[in-house]
Scaffold this active site. Structure first.
Site, PDB file in Angstrom:
ATOM      1  N   LYS A   1       0.862  -1.190   0.000  1.00 22.53           N
ATOM      2  CA  LYS A   1       0.000   0.000   0.000  1.00 22.53           C
ATOM      3  C   LYS A   1       0.891   1.231   0.000  1.00 22.53           C
ATOM      4  O   LYS A   1       2.035   1.182   0.496  1.00 22.53           O
ATOM      5  CB  LYS A   1      -0.864  -0.008   1.274  1.00 22.53           C
ATOM      6  CG  LYS A   1      -2.128   0.789   1.174  1.00 22.53           C
ATOM      7  CD  LYS A   1      -3.260   0.042   0.519  1.00 22.53           C
ATOM      8  CE  LYS A   1      -4.519   0.895   0.461  1.00 22.53           C
ATOM      9  NZ  LYS A   1      -5.666   0.167  -0.078  1.00 22.53           N
TER      10      LYS A   1
ATOM     11  N   VAL B   1     -17.390   4.223  -3.198  1.00 21.50           N
ATOM     12  CA  VAL B   1     -18.013   2.914  -2.964  1.00 21.50           C
ATOM     13  C   VAL B   1     -19.397   3.073  -2.355  1.00 21.50           C
ATOM     14  O   VAL B   1     -20.365   2.431  -2.792  1.00 21.50           O
ATOM     15  CB  VAL B   1     -17.131   2.019  -2.051  1.00 21.50           C
ATOM     16  CG1 VAL B   1     -17.776   0.659  -1.877  1.00 21.50           C
ATOM     17  CG2 VAL B   1     -15.732   1.882  -2.601  1.00 21.50           C
TER      18      VAL B   1
ATOM     19  N   GLY C   1     -18.867   8.184  -0.385  1.00 18.26           N
ATOM     20  CA  GLY C   1     -17.829   8.386  -1.399  1.00 18.26           C
ATOM     21  C   GLY C   1     -18.063   7.465  -2.578  1.00 18.26           C
ATOM     22  O   GLY C   1     -19.189   7.078  -2.884  1.00 18.26           O
TER      23      GLY C   1
ATOM     24  N   GLY D   1     -20.340   6.829   5.007  1.00 18.62           N
ATOM     25  CA  GLY D   1     -19.441   7.258   3.942  1.00 18.62           C
ATOM     26  C   GLY D   1     -20.123   7.259   2.592  1.00 18.62           C
ATOM     27  O   GLY D   1     -20.525   6.205   2.082  1.00 18.62           O
TER      28      GLY D   1
HETATM   29  P1  NAD Z   1     -13.877   7.880  -0.812  1.00 19.89           P
HETATM   30  O1  NAD Z   1     -12.761   8.764  -0.386  1.00 19.89           O
HETATM   31  O2  NAD Z   1     -14.441   8.071  -2.168  1.00 19.89           O
HETATM   32  O3  NAD Z   1     -15.105   7.996   0.227  1.00 19.89           O
HETATM   33  C1  NAD Z   1     -14.960   7.944   1.596  1.00 19.89           C
HETATM   34  C2  NAD Z   1     -16.054   8.842   2.172  1.00 19.89           C
HETATM   35  O4  NAD Z   1     -16.113   8.640   3.575  1.00 19.89           O
HETATM   36  C3  NAD Z   1     -15.805  10.335   1.938  1.00 19.89           C
HETATM   37  O5  NAD Z   1     -16.950  10.922   1.344  1.00 19.89           O
HETATM   38  C4  NAD Z   1     -15.541  10.868   3.342  1.00 19.89           C
HETATM   39  O6  NAD Z   1     -15.977  12.213   3.507  1.00 19.89           O
HETATM   40  C5  NAD Z   1     -16.334   9.904   4.198  1.00 19.89           C
HETATM   41  N1  NAD Z   1     -15.958   9.831   5.600  1.00 19.89           N
HETATM   42  C6  NAD Z   1     -14.716   9.845   6.153  1.00 19.89           C
HETATM   43  N2  NAD Z   1     -14.816   9.722   7.486  1.00 19.89           N
HETATM   44  C7  NAD Z   1     -16.145   9.628   7.782  1.00 19.89           C
HETATM   45  C8  NAD Z   1     -16.879   9.486   8.990  1.00 19.89           C
HETATM   46  N3  NAD Z   1     -16.284   9.427  10.180  1.00 19.89           N
HETATM   47  N4  NAD Z   1     -18.230   9.413   8.904  1.00 19.89           N
HETATM   48  C9  NAD Z   1     -18.866   9.473   7.723  1.00 19.89           C
HETATM   49  N5  NAD Z   1     -18.211   9.625   6.547  1.00 19.89           N
HETATM   50  C10 NAD Z   1     -16.877   9.700   6.570  1.00 19.89           C
HETATM   51  O7  NAD Z   1     -13.384   6.382  -0.592  1.00 19.89           O
HETATM   52  P2  NAD Z   1     -13.954   5.056  -1.270  1.00 19.89           P
HETATM   53  O8  NAD Z   1     -13.142   4.765  -2.483  1.00 19.89           O
HETATM   54  O9  NAD Z   1     -15.425   5.150  -1.372  1.00 19.89           O
HETATM   55  O10 NAD Z   1     -13.549   3.972  -0.176  1.00 19.89           O
HETATM   56  C11 NAD Z   1     -14.292   3.830   1.034  1.00 19.89           C
HETATM   57  C12 NAD Z   1     -13.617   2.813   1.933  1.00 19.89           C
HETATM   58  O11 NAD Z   1     -13.557   1.556   1.259  1.00 19.89           O
HETATM   59  C13 NAD Z   1     -12.168   3.125   2.323  1.00 19.89           C
HETATM   60  O12 NAD Z   1     -11.897   2.636   3.611  1.00 19.89           O
HETATM   61  C14 NAD Z   1     -11.346   2.342   1.321  1.00 19.89           C
HETATM   62  O13 NAD Z   1     -10.056   2.032   1.796  1.00 19.89           O
HETATM   63  C15 NAD Z   1     -12.204   1.106   1.189  1.00 19.89           C
HETATM   64  N6  NAD Z   1     -12.006   0.414  -0.084  1.00 19.89           N
HETATM   65  C16 NAD Z   1     -12.221   1.086  -1.246  1.00 19.89           C
HETATM   66  C17 NAD Z   1     -12.023   0.407  -2.439  1.00 19.89           C
HETATM   67  C18 NAD Z   1     -12.279   1.082  -3.770  1.00 19.89           C
HETATM   68  O14 NAD Z   1     -12.341   0.403  -4.789  1.00 19.89           O
HETATM   69  N7  NAD Z   1     -12.453   2.412  -3.806  1.00 19.89           N
HETATM   70  C19 NAD Z   1     -11.612  -0.929  -2.429  1.00 19.89           C
HETATM   71  C20 NAD Z   1     -11.432  -1.581  -1.214  1.00 19.89           C
HETATM   72  C21 NAD Z   1     -11.629  -0.890  -0.041  1.00 19.89           C
END
Ligand code: NAD
Length: 348
Positions: free
Chosen positions: A80, A184, A182, A180
């Protein structure tokens, strides 16, 4: 701060501290284990409060990638990258290109992709200095945004959890709390709403909340309430380390199944969830969709093949749930044992 003595150091093979004075880049790349193949794992751009936090995150995340690749039956190891800074203010093309140069020096031992705070466009900048990057946009020969596949995998994981716990085949009429909004989280919500689930959600970012409420009919609760929400399924899709003694005693869900990496503050919290009768879908199994998809990237990329591969998350989770029941173990512990068995020896 010494790397070898931190609690999160788990015999990582290599940890690289990257500093580029010209662009202001400060980053860490951690390679946990390469027994099954090169270490693949996304690059997180995050405003850590201090360097210890960044090191802790990269050590934990890279370790999780080893387990994730093993459980998805991939010939990959775990790694990572984290870039220290606020993605909204500090991210520049120059920093990303400089980060790519550090990856290039590792000669293929580490392959990067998107994570929180980075996008397919950012991967195109990194690609200017290294070939060891995946998750590029479809228009540039990549497999597109991996979070679409992660969202799909999490949706399947929620269904597997419902099947195991209640014998249910649908989310229709169920209350699902999503932390969250975002990449996903939004993808997942769209799938769940289409199938008739009731969504309660939260995000710390006002813009993300506004976008979600404009697009979907959902109830928003403040960030401090989402983990306490009464619901059938809690889907954490923000950051990790959220389940510890105090948060666990306030849970009002029956299943935890979401995308965030390293959801349990430490492995013993899996047992605490089991004691409460809450079914926990191990994060690195349920969120493997994006990783699985990028491994199909290349000139012969076939989206259907990738989807077929992601579909296996459903059965893998059912197998882990059965195994955990049989052995009276927390699901995370049962799963760790299977994963370790798979990556303990070097592939020849
Ligand atoms: P992202 O940055 O697009 O979205 C994350 C969201 O969470 C943001 O909108 C942020 O404002 C919000 N957030 C942060 N802290 C928060 C809290 N305390 N309460 C509420 N909301 C909060 O990230 P993503 O790509 O959607 O990924 C989300 C999670 O899934 C992460 O932990 C990431 O490591 C994991 N993940 C993502 C992928 C992928 O393909 N994107 C794959 C495996 C794991």
């Amino acid at each position: 701060m010494t790397t070898f003595s931190t609690v999160d150091f788990d015999n990582h093979e290599q940890v690289v501290f990257c500093s580029d004075a010209k662009t202001g880049l400060k980053a860490i790349i951690a390679i946990h284990n390469t027994n099954l193949g090169p270490a693949l794992g996304g690059c997180r751009f995050w405003a850590y409060n201090n360097e210890e936090e960044a090191l802790k995150d990269v050590l934990r995340l890279s370790r999780g990638m080893t387990y994730k690749a093993a459980m998805a039956n991939l010939k990959l190891g775990g790694g990572k990258g984290v870039i220290i800074g606020d993605a909204r203010k500090d991210k520049t093309p120059e920093k990303l290109i400089a980060f790519g140069q550090f990856i290039e020096r590792l000669n293929g031992l580490y392959i990067t992709a998107e994570d929180v705070g980075t996008t397919t466009e950012d991967m195109a900048y990194i690609r200017q200095s290294t070939n060891h990057v995946v998750g590029l946009a479809s228009a540039t020969g990549g497999s597109g945004d991996p979070s679409i596949f992660t969202g799909y995998g999490v949706y399947l994981g929620i269904k597997a959890s419902l099947k195991h716990k209640f014998g249910l085949d649908t989310v229709k009429g169920l209350r699902i709390a999503v932390q969250g909004l975002g990449h996903v989280g939004m993808n997942l919500i769209e799938r769940l709403i289409r199938e008739g689930a009731e969504i309660i959600a939260s995000d710390i970012n006002a813009e993300s909340v506004k976008r979600a409420t404009t697009q979907h009919d959902l109830k928003i609760v403040p960030p401090e309430s989402i983990l306490k929400t009464e619901c059938d399924v809690l889907a954490p899709c923000a950051l990790g380390g959220i389940f510890y003694d105090q948060t666990i005693e306030n849970l009002h869900c029956k299943i935890i199944a979401g995308a965030a990496n390293n959801q349990l503050f430490n492995p013993s919290h899996g047992e605490a969830l089991r004691q409460l009768g809450i079914l926990y879908a191990p994060d690195y199994v349920i969120n493997a969709g994006g990783l699985i998809n990028v491994t199909h990237e290349g000139p012969n990329y076939d989206q259907n093949e990738a989807i077929y591969h992601v579909d296996k998350i459903y059965l893998t989770l059912l197998e882990i749930f059965h195994l955990a029941d049989q052995q009276s173990l927390a699901t995370n512990i049962a799963c760790d044992r299977v994963a370790k068995q798979r990556f303990k020896n070097k592939l020849v």
